[in-house]
Enzyme design. Structure first.
Site, PDB file in Angstrom:
ATOM      1  N   TYR A  51       0.846  -1.195   0.000  1.00  0.00           N
ATOM      2  CA  TYR A  51       0.000   0.000   0.000  1.00  0.00           C
ATOM      3  C   TYR A  51       0.883   1.246   0.000  1.00  0.00           C
ATOM      4  CZ  TYR A  51      -5.012  -0.719   0.268  1.00  0.00           C
ATOM      5  OH  TYR A  51      -6.319  -0.941  -0.060  1.00  0.00           O
ATOM      6  N   GLU A  53      -0.481   4.984  -0.362  1.00  0.00           N
ATOM      7  CA  GLU A  53      -1.204   6.246  -0.551  1.00  0.00           C
ATOM      8  C   GLU A  53      -0.247   7.429  -0.484  1.00  0.00           C
ATOM      9  OE1 GLU A  53      -2.724   3.829   1.227  1.00  0.00           O
ATOM     10  OE2 GLU A  53      -4.908   4.099   1.200  1.00  0.00           O
ATOM     11  N   ASP A 197      -8.313  13.401 -24.511  1.00  0.00           N
ATOM     12  CA  ASP A 197      -8.340  12.015 -24.043  1.00  0.00           C
ATOM     13  C   ASP A 197      -7.788  11.154 -25.189  1.00  0.00           C
ATOM     14  OD1 ASP A 197      -8.957   9.401 -23.461  1.00  0.00           O
ATOM     15  OD2 ASP A 197     -10.987   9.814 -22.734  1.00  0.00           O
ATOM     16  N   THR A 223      -5.682   5.883 -21.232  1.00  0.00           N
ATOM     17  CA  THR A 223      -5.483   4.559 -20.668  1.00  0.00           C
ATOM     18  C   THR A 223      -4.104   4.114 -21.119  1.00  0.00           C
ATOM     19  OG1 THR A 223      -6.555   3.615 -22.602  1.00  0.00           O
ATOM     20  CG2 THR A 223      -7.907   3.802 -20.611  1.00  0.00           C
ATOM     21  N   LYS A 226      -4.167   0.214 -24.468  1.00  0.00           N
ATOM     22  CA  LYS A 226      -4.705   0.072 -25.823  1.00  0.00           C
ATOM     23  C   LYS A 226      -3.522   0.064 -26.798  1.00  0.00           C
ATOM     24  CE  LYS A 226      -9.269   1.892 -24.660  1.00  0.00           C
ATOM     25  NZ  LYS A 226      -9.347   2.754 -23.474  1.00  0.00           N
ATOM     26  N   ARG A 232      -3.456  -2.718 -17.797  1.00  0.00           N
ATOM     27  CA  ARG A 232      -4.696  -1.958 -17.602  1.00  0.00           C
ATOM     28  C   ARG A 232      -4.419  -0.833 -16.638  1.00  0.00           C
ATOM     29  NH1 ARG A 232      -8.791  -4.824 -20.645  1.00  0.00           N
ATOM     30  NH2 ARG A 232     -10.215  -3.284 -19.845  1.00  0.00           N
TER      31      ARG A 232
END
Ligand code: DSN
Length: 423
Positions: A51, A53, A197, A223, A226, A232
């Site tokens: 983790y 953050e 985008d 993203t 692609k 991902r």
């Protein structure tokens, strides 16, 4: 036998079957690709256990010695590839990346502009069913229905009339070059922030085969999985003046801990993308799409805008006597996988539209070239004719699809895809 086979044969067998499908089918969904073994290895690494953050050098948990390094490496590689002033690699995907832009630069109720979903935009660009359309006053622009091209004069007129806070330029089903300079000029004229985008085309932009929005627009979202051929994930690139607002919107505004295994895999993909080999790959994506478009036009398909400048084609199936759904399902049975799609001005519904959407990133990753584009167009023509011919009974139709699927499999055996372990 792998460890997964032993621990969970159910999951293992589903993954193995999906791997066989990805090998044996021609995958034409423009937003999909095949990642490398190296990207897969990083995605499946022990970095998933941590983790973190916060941001590099300023986290809410201890033990970030390696995580800070991996996040900084991904940022540095993205900066070298895209040249942006500030980069955030933490968004979980494209939709959260866009959501972070809304949080950073607008307030609920503000007017925002984007390309309508029905004309090739994205849900997050103001579609009525998404938060972007529900929480903001969304004004949607479209393409010219007779040419299939964006009409920049009309976009400027609309922006001048509605004075938006944000203008999104970005597409999921638009086959032509985006004029980011023109969008930036429109934004400047009306006092709107402009967000590009580039989820679909980020691999093409990285390789220099599509103009880059960096330096023209205020914020770029993408993203990473692609045409960029990474894991991902999502990424936001912006001018330095927006860095603080964007970072705060991603964390703590919208997200908790970043997916560190994804960040590592993104760093790998960005290294792979900064090579002559990747630049040749991106050019081949476009060359293949143009060749496929040309071959489809020659066979009487209704290719929207007459062709493509990028990685995708939008094809109106009406003059072939079938709907988009009928065609996509018939193609799937024949081993060719695409998705049904609205075409500009479509009189049909989104669930039963007139068109299909085809993309070349995946097939180019496995090495298909011009000859395979001709073969593909021939198969598509044959399938369309079989599906449209009412005199052919169901069993004969299925038999024909099975025969083509076998031919497709033979072709795919000759072009192994990256990242798959097919014996
Ligand atoms: N779902 C993606 C696509 O297929 O274009 C967009 O996010």
């Amino acid at each position: 036998m792998s460890v997964l086979d032993q621990v969970d044969p159910d999951v293992s067998s589903i993954i193995a079957a999906e791997q066989r499908r990805q090998h044996a089918k021609i995958r034409l969904i423009p937003s999909e690709n095949y990642v490398s073994h190296a990207v897969l290895e990083a995605t499946g690494s022990i970095l998933t256990n941590k983790y973190s953050e916060g941001y590099t050098g300023d986290r809410y948990y201890e033990g970030q010695q390696q995580i800070d390094k991996i996040e900084q490496l991904a940022i540095d590689r993205a900066r070298s590839l895209f040249g942006a002033e500030h980069i955030n690699v933490q968004p979980y995907s494209g939709s959260p990346a866009n959501q972070a832009v809304y949080v950073a630069l607008a307030n609920p109720g503000d007017t925002v502009m984007g390309l309508s979903l029905a004309h090739g935009g994205h849900l997050t660009h103001g579609a009525g069913v998404s938060i972007s359309g529900l929480h903001y006053k969304a004004v949607q622009y479209g393409v010219n229905e007779s040419t299939g091209y964006l009409d920049y004069d009309e976009i400027e007129r609309l922006a001048t009339e509605c004075q938006p806070k944000l203008i999104f330029c970005g597409t999921t089903a638009y086959p032509r070059v985006l004029d980011f300079e023109r969008f930036a000029a429109i934004g400047k004229k009306v006092g709107a922030f402009v967000i590009a985008d580039i989820a679909h085309i980020s691999g093409l932009v990285a390789a220099g085969v599509h103009p880059s929005p960096v330096g023209h627009v205020d914020v770029v979202t993408t993203t990473t999985h692609k045409s960029l051929r990474g894991p991902r994930g999502g990424m936001i690139m912006c001018r330095a003046q927006f860095a603080d607002a964007i970072d705060k919107a991603v964390f703590p505004g919208l997200q908790g801990g970043p997916h560190n295994h994804t960040t590592a895999a993104l760093a790998v993909a960005l290294k792979e993308a900064d090579t002559a080999e990747f630049r040749a790959y991106a050019q081949a994506i476009v060359d293949n799409a143009k060749a496929l478009g040309q071959a489809l036009v020659e066979r009487g398909f209704g290719v929207v805008s007459g062709g493509t400048d990028n990685h995708l084609l939008l094809v109106d199936m009406t003059n072939k006597g079938v709907t988009g759904n009928q065609m996509s399902k018939a193609l799937d049975a024949a081993g060719i996988v695409c998705n049904y799609n609205l075409v500009p001005g479509d009189p049909r519904s989104a669930r039963r539209p007139s068109g299909i959407r085809l993309g070349t990133p995946s097939i180019t990753s496995r090495g298909f070239g011009g000859d395979q584009m001709i073969q593909l167009a021939d198969w598509m023509d044959e399938i369309a004719q079989i599906r449209a011919d009412e005199s052919i009974d169901r069993d004969s139709r299925r038999e024909a699809y099975r025969r083509v699927a076998g031919e497709v499999r033979d072709l795919c055996d000759r072009f192994p895809a990256p990242g798959l372990d097919i014996a």
